[in-house]
Enzyme design. Structure first.
Site, mmCIF file in Angstrom:
data_model
loop_
_atom_site.group_PDB
_atom_site.id
_atom_site.type_symbol
_atom_site.label_atom_id
_atom_site.label_comp_id
_atom_site.label_asym_id
_atom_site.label_seq_id
_atom_site.Cartn_x
_atom_site.Cartn_y
_atom_site.Cartn_z
ATOM 1 N N ASP A 166 0.836 -1.197 0.000
ATOM 2 C CA ASP A 166 0.000 0.000 0.000
ATOM 3 C C ASP A 166 0.867 1.242 0.000
ATOM 4 O O ASP A 166 1.960 1.255 0.576
ATOM 5 C CB ASP A 166 -0.924 0.014 1.221
ATOM 6 C CG ASP A 166 -0.169 0.153 2.529
ATOM 7 O OD1 ASP A 166 -0.036 1.286 3.035
ATOM 8 O OD2 ASP A 166 0.305 -0.865 3.053
ATOM 9 N N SER A 167 0.385 2.304 -0.661
ATOM 10 C CA SER A 167 1.044 3.601 -0.681
ATOM 11 C C SER A 167 2.487 3.456 -1.179
ATOM 12 O O SER A 167 2.708 2.950 -2.273
ATOM 13 C CB SER A 167 0.958 4.244 0.708
ATOM 14 O OG SER A 167 1.271 5.610 0.667
ATOM 15 N N ALA A 168 3.469 3.866 -0.384
ATOM 16 C CA ALA A 168 4.859 3.674 -0.800
ATOM 17 C C ALA A 168 5.156 2.198 -1.013
ATOM 18 O O ALA A 168 5.910 1.829 -1.918
ATOM 19 C CB ALA A 168 5.804 4.266 0.248
ATOM 20 N N LEU A 188 -2.476 -0.996 -3.257
ATOM 21 C CA LEU A 188 -3.515 -0.158 -2.676
ATOM 22 C C LEU A 188 -3.012 1.274 -2.605
ATOM 23 O O LEU A 188 -1.975 1.538 -1.990
ATOM 24 C CB LEU A 188 -3.878 -0.646 -1.273
ATOM 25 C CG LEU A 188 -4.080 -2.153 -1.079
ATOM 26 C CD1 LEU A 188 -4.309 -2.480 0.401
ATOM 27 C CD2 LEU A 188 -5.236 -2.659 -1.921
#
Length: 311
Positions: A146-148, A174
């Site tokens: 997710d994200s980074a 995500l």
């Protein structure tokens, strides 16, 4: 009605409690401590078993749900490459283990500013190679994050391809952060989680002297040809919406089997609320089904799934 009220309440909680913590003026060390407390509200499902191990010089958390696991999900937590850990993401990884039927392993990869690029990517590759060395066929492995961590998963797939190493069965990301220049961010009417000054700071700390255009830092700048099937989930109320859409566009351009899911009126990595918010739970059910569909299900794969993972 209850879910609508819960969604509104969670949005306000993120906006009033979490977003202020993600401010560039707050020292990174303090952010790590505060955010770890905020994630205590992200609860894994009952029946999830977590085991903390040391392998390849890294702390790794293994999550399983139920009596058996088929395949392995190598999951990379988010946090702008500067905060977060396997512990903060037990809610997501626990639900993903349940819905995918796989063992989910989350490495505590090195963070900036102490360890800028390519430390996180090197750690990610180390764990993936350890899975291969342990005898797990790539068809029984999925990459996720997710994200980074979503950007890191895609960057790892690019590096593996460029090195001629066997690729995993799928990629599931995500709210991925895929362009660290932050020059093409979305401008939602409401952004309950992220602030541009904070992700600008995180990008500087992670990149160090490396150009932000490096595809292993900003995957949307690269060639994604040959990568495995890709699922992208993102909320409409987040500045990284364009990152997700651009990643989908680049992947489709390069003939990657790509699926983009945009969840209206939801925020950055809303899946942390799985088990509470129905739409977050449903999103991870979809993600788990995607992972499960692409994992090998042969007798050989099932037998390997019972073997230790990076032990």
């Amino acid at each position: 009605m209850i879910q609508t009220a819960l969604e509104a309440g969670l949005r306000q909680t993120m906006n009033r409690l979490v977003r202020p913590l993600l401010h560039p003026a707050i020292p990174v060390a303090l952010q790590r401590r505060l955010i770890s407390k905020a994630y205590l509200t992200s609860i894994p499902p009952r029946g999830t078993r977590f085991e903390d191990i040391q392998a390849e010089g890294l702390a790794i958390t293994r999550a399983c749900h139920g009596d058996s696991s088929n395949g392995v999900v190598l999951y990379f937590h988010g946090g702008g490459y500067i905060i977060g850990s396997p512990k903060t993401h037990r809610g997501i990884t626990g639900h993903l283990a349940k819905f995918s039927g796989a063992m989910v392993i989350t490495p505590d990869y090195r963070l900036a500013p102490e360890h800028p690029y390519p430390a996180a990517l090197d750690d990610a590759e180390t764990v993936y190679r350890a899975l291969l060395d342990e005898g797990h066929p790539p068809a029984t492995i999925s990459l996720a994050g997710d994200s980074a961590g979503g950007g890191l998963a895609v960057a790892l797939a690019i590096r593996l391809r460029d090195k001629g190493l066997p690729l995993p069965s799928s990629l599931m990301v995500l709210s991925p952060w895929t362009d660290l220049s932050n020059q093409d961010l979305y401008s939602p009417e409401c952004e309950p989680v992220l602030q541009k000054p904070w992700i600008d700071k995180a990008a500087r700390l992670y990149c160090g002297s490396e150009p932000v255009s490096n595809p292993l830092i900003s995957p949307v700048q690269g060639d994604l040809s040959g990568l495995p099937p890709l699922l992208i989930q993102v909320g409409s109320q987040e500045i990284l919406l364009n990152d997700a859409q651009r990643l989908a566009d680049v992947a489709s351009r390069d003939s990657v089997d790509t699926r983009l899911e945009i969840y209206n009126s939801l925020w950055h990595v809303f899946q942390v609320h799985a088990g509470q918010l129905d739409r977050a739970t449903d999103a991870l059910k979809t993600a788990g089904a995607f992972v499960r569909r692409h994992l090998a299900t042969s007798t050989n794969a099932e037998s390997l799934a019972a073997q230790p993972v990076v032990s």
